[in-house]
Design an enzyme around this catalytic site. Structure first.
Site, mmCIF file in Angstrom:
data_model
loop_
_atom_site.group_PDB
_atom_site.id
_atom_site.type_symbol
_atom_site.label_atom_id
_atom_site.label_comp_id
_atom_site.label_asym_id
_atom_site.label_seq_id
_atom_site.Cartn_x
_atom_site.Cartn_y
_atom_site.Cartn_z
ATOM 1 N N ALA A 11 -40.252 13.658 -0.469
ATOM 2 C CA ALA A 11 -41.308 13.397 -0.599
ATOM 3 C C ALA A 11 -42.252 12.777 0.691
ATOM 4 O O ALA A 11 -43.136 12.481 0.818
ATOM 5 C CB ALA A 11 -41.637 11.484 -1.541
ATOM 6 N N ASP A 42 -32.587 9.015 -8.033
ATOM 7 C CA ASP A 42 -31.962 7.853 -7.079
ATOM 8 C C ASP A 42 -30.992 8.165 -6.560
ATOM 9 O O ASP A 42 -30.062 8.051 -7.031
ATOM 10 C CB ASP A 42 -31.852 6.086 -7.245
ATOM 11 C CG ASP A 42 -31.776 5.623 -6.242
ATOM 12 O OD1 ASP A 42 -31.492 5.642 -5.013
ATOM 13 O OD2 ASP A 42 -31.918 3.908 -6.213
ATOM 14 N N TYR A 152 -25.225 3.565 9.220
ATOM 15 C CA TYR A 152 -25.879 4.541 9.384
ATOM 16 C C TYR A 152 -24.921 5.898 10.798
ATOM 17 O O TYR A 152 -24.440 6.644 10.016
ATOM 18 C CB TYR A 152 -26.797 4.557 10.344
ATOM 19 C CG TYR A 152 -27.895 6.067 10.307
ATOM 20 C CD1 TYR A 152 -28.536 6.311 9.576
ATOM 21 C CD2 TYR A 152 -28.232 6.625 11.244
ATOM 22 C CE1 TYR A 152 -29.467 7.588 8.946
ATOM 23 C CE2 TYR A 152 -28.190 7.956 11.649
ATOM 24 C CZ TYR A 152 -29.147 8.448 10.490
ATOM 25 O OH TYR A 152 -29.733 9.385 10.584
ATOM 26 N N LYS A 156 -23.325 9.484 8.947
ATOM 27 C CA LYS A 156 -23.394 11.214 9.623
ATOM 28 C C LYS A 156 -22.177 11.650 10.351
ATOM 29 O O LYS A 156 -21.977 13.109 10.095
ATOM 30 C CB LYS A 156 -24.931 10.979 10.243
ATOM 31 C CG LYS A 156 -26.107 10.243 9.824
ATOM 32 C CD LYS A 156 -26.537 10.889 8.519
ATOM 33 C CE LYS A 156 -27.925 11.232 8.053
ATOM 34 N NZ LYS A 156 -27.952 12.423 7.574
#
Length: 258
Positions: A11, A42, A152, A156
Site C-alpha cells: 500500500a 493484519d 525495532y 530486524k
C-alpha cells in the site's frame, strides 16, 4: 517469462515501489497490506497471518515464484516485534511450500541498518525461539523502561539471524529457494516522514545512520535491489544481508566487519 510474486506492504513505501517495478516487467503481483491490496490482512497477529497465507495461496493457485516481506513498522512499541519479525516469518514459512513448487523460486525480506544497532537480547532470543508471548513480554519491559527504540532494532536483528539460520536448511536451500535480505539505511517513505518532520528526531536519525554516499534513498532504490534478489538470475546468493544504506554500515562498524 511472467512470474507470480507475493509482496507484503504494497500500500505504500518500498512494497508499493517493488510491486510497480514487478508489474511493469510483466509479473503478477499479489499485494498484501491492511488496505488497498489484493489481500487485506493484519500481520501483527496469528489470525491475520493465517488469512494472508491462505488468501495468497488461493489467488496463486498453490504455486509462487517469489515472496518478498516488505511490510514493517518503526514505532517505539511492541508492534515492530509482531509485524517485522513474527509477521514476516509467518508469511515466509507459510508460503514456502508454494515456492518449492515453482521452477525458480526466490524469497527476500526487508531488514534494516538498525539491525546492527543496540538490541534487547531477551527480545531477540525469544523471537529466535519462536516464543511470541515471551518476545512481547520482553518488548513491553523495554518500552516501559524508556528504550522503546530497541524493539525495532531487535526485530530486524532477529529477522536477519533467522534468515541466516534457515536459508541453508533442506526446506530452503534444499528446495532451491534463495532467501536474502536488503537492509536499507534511511529511506523516504510514509513510515519515515515523522522522523524528517521532527527536528530532534532528524538529528538523532542522521547520527545513527550516517549516509556519505548520495544521502537518503528513495523507495525505488531499495525496490530495485529486491527485484534483483527475487529474479531468476540470482541462482547462488542466499543468507545475505545486503546493506543498501549509502555507506552507513561500513561507517558505523568499520572495515574489520565484512
Amino acid at each position: 517469462m511472467a512470474r507470480t510474486i507475493a509482496v507484503s506492504g504494497t500500500a505504500s513505501g518500498i512494497g508499493q515501489a517493488l510491486a510497480g517495478l514487478l508489474r511493469d516487467q510483466g509479473d503478477t503481483v499479489i499485494g498484501i497490506d491492511l488496505r488497498d491490496a489484493d489481500v487485506r490482512a493484519d500481520l501483527s497477529g496469528p489470525e491475520g497471518r493465517s488469512r494472508a497465507v491462505a488468501e495468497v495461496l488461493d489467488l496463486a493457485g498453490g504455486t509462487l515464484d517469489g515472496v518478498v516481506a516488505c511490510a514493517g513498522v518503526s514505532d517505539f512499541t511492541v508492534l515492530p516485534v509482531k509485524v517485522n519479525y513474527f509477521g514476516a516469518v509467518a508469511l515466509l514459512d507459510g508460503l514456502r511450500p508454494a515456492l518449492a513448487r515453482a521452477e525458480a523460486p526466490r524469497a527476500a525480506v526487508v531488514g534494516s541498518i538498525s539491525g546492527t544497532h543496540p538490541v534487547d537480547d531477551a527480545i531477540v532470543r525469544a523471537c529466535l525461539d519462536g516464543d511470541e508471548t515471551a518476545a512481547l513480554q520482553a518488548a513491553s519491559k523495554v518500552v516501559e523502561a524508556g528504550a522503546g527504540n530497541q524493539t525495532y532494532s531487535s526485530s530486524k536483528s532477529a529477522l536477519a539471524q533467522w534468515l541466516r539460520r534457515v536459508c541453508v536448511t533442506e526446506e530452503w536451500a534444499g528446495a532451491g529457494i534463495p532467501l536474502n535480505a536488503i537492509a536499507p539505511g534511511v529511506v523516504r517513505t510514509p513510515m519515515t516522514e515523522p522522523l524528517f518532520a521532527d527536528e530532534a528526531m532528524f538529528k538523532i536519525m542522521n547520527e545513527a545512520v550516517p549516509m556519505p554516499l548520495n544521502g537518503y534513498a528513495d523507495a525505488a532504490v531499495i525496490a530495485e535491489a529486491l527485484r534483483w534478489l527475487v529474479s531468476p538470475v540470482n541462482t547462488h546468493m542466499t543468507g545475505q544481508v545486503i546493506y543498501v544504506d549509502g555507506g552507513a554500515e561500513p561507517t558505523l562498524r568499520g572495515p574489520e566487519v565484512f
